[in-house]
Design a protein around this motif. Sequence first.
Motif, PDB file in Angstrom:
ATOM      1  N   ASP A 119       9.022 -19.362 -19.181  1.00 42.65           N
ATOM      2  CA  ASP A 119       8.767 -19.192 -17.750  1.00 42.65           C
ATOM      3  C   ASP A 119       7.328 -19.615 -17.420  1.00 42.65           C
ATOM      4  O   ASP A 119       6.401 -19.300 -18.174  1.00 42.65           O
ATOM      5  N   ILE A 120       7.188 -20.289 -16.301  1.00 42.95           N
ATOM      6  CA  ILE A 120       5.853 -20.660 -15.831  1.00 42.95           C
ATOM      7  C   ILE A 120       5.499 -19.720 -14.668  1.00 42.95           C
ATOM      8  O   ILE A 120       6.268 -19.566 -13.719  1.00 42.95           O
ATOM      9  N   LEU A 121       4.322 -19.105 -14.806  1.00 41.12           N
ATOM     10  CA  LEU A 121       3.886 -18.111 -13.818  1.00 41.12           C
ATOM     11  C   LEU A 121       2.544 -18.531 -13.234  1.00 41.12           C
ATOM     12  O   LEU A 121       1.765 -19.214 -13.908  1.00 41.12           O
ATOM     13  N   MET A 122       2.291 -18.106 -12.018  1.00 40.31           N
ATOM     14  CA  MET A 122       0.975 -18.372 -11.440  1.00 40.31           C
ATOM     15  C   MET A 122       0.318 -17.054 -11.053  1.00 40.31           C
ATOM     16  O   MET A 122       0.990 -16.176 -10.503  1.00 40.31           O
ATOM     17  N   VAL A 123      -0.957 -16.924 -11.344  1.00 40.30           N
ATOM     18  CA  VAL A 123      -1.655 -15.668 -11.037  1.00 40.30           C
ATOM     19  C   VAL A 123      -2.027 -15.669  -9.556  1.00 40.30           C
ATOM     20  O   VAL A 123      -2.685 -16.582  -9.072  1.00 40.30           O
ATOM     21  N   THR A 124      -1.572 -14.623  -8.864  1.00 40.20           N
ATOM     22  CA  THR A 124      -1.875 -14.552  -7.429  1.00 40.20           C
ATOM     23  C   THR A 124      -3.036 -13.604  -7.137  1.00 40.20           C
ATOM     24  O   THR A 124      -3.571 -13.601  -6.036  1.00 40.20           O
ATOM     25  N   GLY A 125      -3.393 -12.773  -8.098  1.00 40.48           N
ATOM     26  CA  GLY A 125      -4.486 -11.830  -7.868  1.00 40.48           C
ATOM     27  C   GLY A 125      -4.360 -10.698  -8.876  1.00 40.48           C
ATOM     28  O   GLY A 125      -3.570 -10.789  -9.834  1.00 40.48           O
ATOM     29  N   PHE A 126      -5.120  -9.643  -8.642  1.00 41.99           N
ATOM     30  CA  PHE A 126      -5.099  -8.509  -9.576  1.00 41.99           C
ATOM     31  C   PHE A 126      -4.805  -7.217  -8.821  1.00 41.99           C
ATOM     32  O   PHE A 126      -5.223  -7.064  -7.674  1.00 41.99           O
ATOM     33  N   ALA A 162      -4.915  -5.344 -13.625  1.00 40.76           N
ATOM     34  CA  ALA A 162      -3.711  -6.032 -14.100  1.00 40.76           C
ATOM     35  C   ALA A 162      -3.402  -7.233 -13.215  1.00 40.76           C
ATOM     36  O   ALA A 162      -3.306  -7.098 -11.996  1.00 40.76           O
ATOM     37  N   PRO A 163      -3.249  -8.396 -13.825  1.00 38.55           N
ATOM     38  CA  PRO A 163      -2.927  -9.565 -13.001  1.00 38.55           C
ATOM     39  C   PRO A 163      -1.535  -9.484 -12.410  1.00 38.55           C
ATOM     40  O   PRO A 163      -0.650  -8.828 -12.976  1.00 38.55           O
ATOM     41  N   GLN A 164      -1.360 -10.144 -11.281  1.00 38.01           N
ATOM     42  CA  GLN A 164      -0.039 -10.201 -10.660  1.00 38.01           C
ATOM     43  C   GLN A 164       0.392 -11.659 -10.655  1.00 38.01           C
ATOM     44  O   GLN A 164      -0.428 -12.566 -10.443  1.00 38.01           O
ATOM     45  N   PHE A 165       1.676 -11.870 -10.911  1.00 36.01           N
ATOM     46  CA  PHE A 165       2.159 -13.229 -11.124  1.00 36.01           C
ATOM     47  C   PHE A 165       3.269 -13.597 -10.161  1.00 36.01           C
ATOM     48  O   PHE A 165       4.180 -12.805  -9.927  1.00 36.01           O
ATOM     49  N   ARG A 166       3.193 -14.802  -9.677  1.00 38.06           N
ATOM     50  CA  ARG A 166       4.325 -15.381  -8.949  1.00 38.06           C
ATOM     51  C   ARG A 166       5.165 -16.134  -9.970  1.00 38.06           C
ATOM     52  O   ARG A 166       4.635 -16.864 -10.809  1.00 38.06           O
TER      53      ARG A 166
END
Length: 613
Positions: A427-434, A438-442
């Motif tokens: 899976d490819i994820l993008m970090v949208t913020g923290f 803890a990072p949050q991923f799209r």
Amino acid sequence: MVPSCDPNDKEGGLKLVEDLTTNANGVQQQTLEEILAQNLETGYLRGFLNGSTEKEMFKKNVPIVNYEDVKPYIERIANGEPSEIISAQPITELLTSSGTSGGQPKMMPTTVEDLDRKTFLYNLLVPVMNRYVDGLDEGKGMYLLFIKPEIGTPSGLTARPVLTSYYKSKNFRNRPFNRFNVYTSPDETILCLDSKQSMYCQLLCGLIQRDEVLRVGAVFASAFLRAIKFLEDNWKELCSNIRMGNVSDWITDPSCRNAVLNILRSPNSELADLIESMCNVKSWDGIIKKLWPKTKYVDVIVTGSMAQYISTLDFYCGGLPLVSTMYASSECYFGINLNPLSKPGDVSYTLLPNMAYFEFIPVEKSGASTQGVDCNGDLSLNCSLKHVDDEEDVRGEAVDLVEVKTGHYYELVVTTFTGLYRYRVGDILMVTGFYNNAPQFRFVHRKNVVLSIDTDKTNEEDLLNAITKAKIFVEPLGCLLTEYTSFPDTASIPGHYVLFWELKMKGNEDLPDLESSIMQQCCYTMEESLDYVYRRCRTKDKSIGPLEIRVVKHGAFDALMDFCVSQGSSVNQYKTPRCIKSDEALEILNAWVVGSFFSKKPPLWEPFRIEAK
Ligand code: AMP
């Protein structure tokens, strides 16, 4: 040790979220230590670590692997070798995932303890949802859930999909509030292997209890839409059952039947009339809101490939919030959405640092993909064309959870408690913020997947392979397949694969006379060549419709290229996209269509077998 979460304790649950996200790094390091200490003596880790639980040693010596690398170990376990080759705790089941390897589903190891880890994540969803939506405890949830067939391995282990495994466990039977009948579907209707009887009974129970329902849902958007279509086809019979206080004779599964009769206690012509008046209309716009008028939200995953269903869901659900609560897989349950009412295009998941040890391979998006193709699938904003070759390049070493950077893309790697070490999920994820630390991923997309309607995931290679086998039937006509592309047509339910084929005669640009029977054979051959999960969805679950080939005249793909170039693709680097996602590109190709052909029968499917070795 598996942490626990009391779903009744809202404050406690939210505090757990705060603790886990604040101490994300510490929890990750502890998680890795625990996994390594527990599994140090396994054949797999011993070979790399020589008794050390040092993280540096782990990162230096244990390779990052794909399924093909771990497959021999899993097959050995399926054939009766002890679990200790990969896991100190006994592997009690194999979970069949939607990926395939050599035509067979991939199989992921799991343990008894891992059921508790999954339960922990499910329980944590309760306080998070209660934080945003009040009064959910004052009514019921209509969740349409289904099991799938399972098989035994030569060693006697069961191999089945992860949700089938969970629904059949005591953890599911004892799930929060189940004993208070807060779900409209009795467990017996969920556990009925005949998917038609299961669907019918669950909808019937949902309709009878419509006044109490506060939320509706299924796991994936595709399954929820399938239920709506089933309702469209069967509402008269369902109403007649409600009117008569009886269940149709074809519901023969005894426990399913009894469970429904327990709810449908007496004839109710008033309710039947009301439902009939709502269903017996031309447009089903907002039907969910009408049939279940107290519904506050629709609980279905609409991220990733499921984003293609958002507009259809909006139509039927009349704008109710669509809530994607969690991100999980057969390998491991990863994380939850801490902001469940966010719009589908804005959904991010927070990986729970105690579920597994997570690493992230930085990847650089390039070519068409830099536009954020597939990012939660907001088609109107950015999805134009997808070409798998110009996906992402690996950039650098795998980094830890808290080391990822906002705005960057990563491929997810997991080390689980169940025998997978540094495993690439794909899976490819993008970090949208923290959130705290803890990072949050799209969820961006699954690597290589070009087509998906339900739980199928067809990659470019599968597609090419199927086309190569199918085009053999047109070659004797002196015909050449010069270009192809595809798109998932979800305008009707169930959706189906559409292939655009540009055909011409050898030696000139004319189009051959196309015999329907030959083209239908091509469609069927493609379906036969697609993987196990595609064929199960198409033949057993009927969640995918017949494959279609649209033949386009010579010149169609030049027109497509002109369009892509006008949208910013480089002429030199242009490659035909193997899956079309923009409406404009689709319109261009459709304008060149000279014939459309469908598969006339579903492909063969039977539960796979693991051969004893
Ligand atoms: P499986 O192993 O067959 O259960 O499939 C797991 C895969 O489904 C994940 O690796 C993702 O690619 C996809 N998936 C699961 N949950 C989500 C989600 N919430 N959003 C998008 N894709 C998801």
